[in-house]
Design a protein around this motif. Structure first.
Motif, short mmCIF file in Angstrom:
data_model
loop_
_atom_site.label_atom_id
_atom_site.label_comp_id
_atom_site.label_asym_id
_atom_site.label_seq_id
_atom_site.Cartn_x
_atom_site.Cartn_y
_atom_site.Cartn_z
N THR A 81 0.80 -1.22 0.00
CA THR A 81 0.00 0.00 0.00
C THR A 81 0.84 1.28 0.00
O THR A 81 0.45 2.26 -0.64
CB THR A 81 -0.97 0.03 1.20
N ASP A 82 1.96 1.28 0.71
CA ASP A 82 2.75 2.52 0.81
C ASP A 82 3.19 3.08 -0.54
O ASP A 82 3.14 4.30 -0.74
CB ASP A 82 3.96 2.33 1.72
N PRO A 83 3.63 2.26 -1.49
CA PRO A 83 4.03 2.83 -2.79
C PRO A 83 2.88 3.49 -3.56
O PRO A 83 3.12 4.23 -4.51
CB PRO A 83 4.58 1.62 -3.56
N MET A 84 1.65 3.22 -3.13
CA MET A 84 0.49 3.81 -3.78
C MET A 84 0.15 5.19 -3.20
O MET A 84 -0.67 5.91 -3.74
CB MET A 84 -0.73 2.90 -3.62
N GLN A 85 0.77 5.54 -2.07
CA GLN A 85 0.42 6.74 -1.33
C GLN A 85 1.56 7.75 -1.33
O GLN A 85 2.71 7.42 -1.59
CB GLN A 85 0.11 6.38 0.13
N GLU A 86 1.20 9.00 -0.97
CA GLU A 86 2.20 10.04 -0.72
C GLU A 86 1.63 10.99 0.32
O GLU A 86 0.45 11.34 0.28
CB GLU A 86 2.59 10.77 -2.00
#
Length: 107
Positions: A81-86
């Motif tokens: 999930t983290d690579p999908m967020q900023e």
């Protein structure tokens, strides 16, 4: 009980992936959320803005967050999930999801 509202951005090209993965959250991740004293955890999306709401029923939020971060299955989930967020602009130092200030509540 403490209420939390948090925001983060989702990368525009990852919206479908993010919604798909959250349609079937791993049972181990859900168990960890519950074991860390979080209830009524909900994520909403508006465009590329994600808003999370949850109620914390524990006595040591920092310790429960460390417990969650140490869980291997949760770490694996976050690796997806983290690579999908900023993070949003104006967040605190080291914050991924930015905590929001509560300004109104009624039961």
């Amino acid at each position: 009980m403490r209420r939390f509202g948090q925001v983060i951005r989702i990368k525009p090209d990852r919206v479908e992936d993010y919604e798909r993965i959250h349609a079937a959250v791993w049972p181990e991740v859900l168990e960890t959320i519950r074991a860390c004293n979080m209830r009524n955890y909900t994520i909403f999306r508006h465009g590329t803005l994600l808003f999370a709401y949850f109620e914390y029923i524990g006595n040591d939020y920092a310790a429960d967050q460390k417990k969650m971060a140490a869980d291997p299955k949760t770490q694996e989930w976050w690796s997806h999930t983290d690579p999908m967020q900023e993070p949003v602009e104006g967040g605190g130092e080291g914050e991924w999801w930015t905590n929001m200030k509560a300004i109104f509540h009624t039961d």
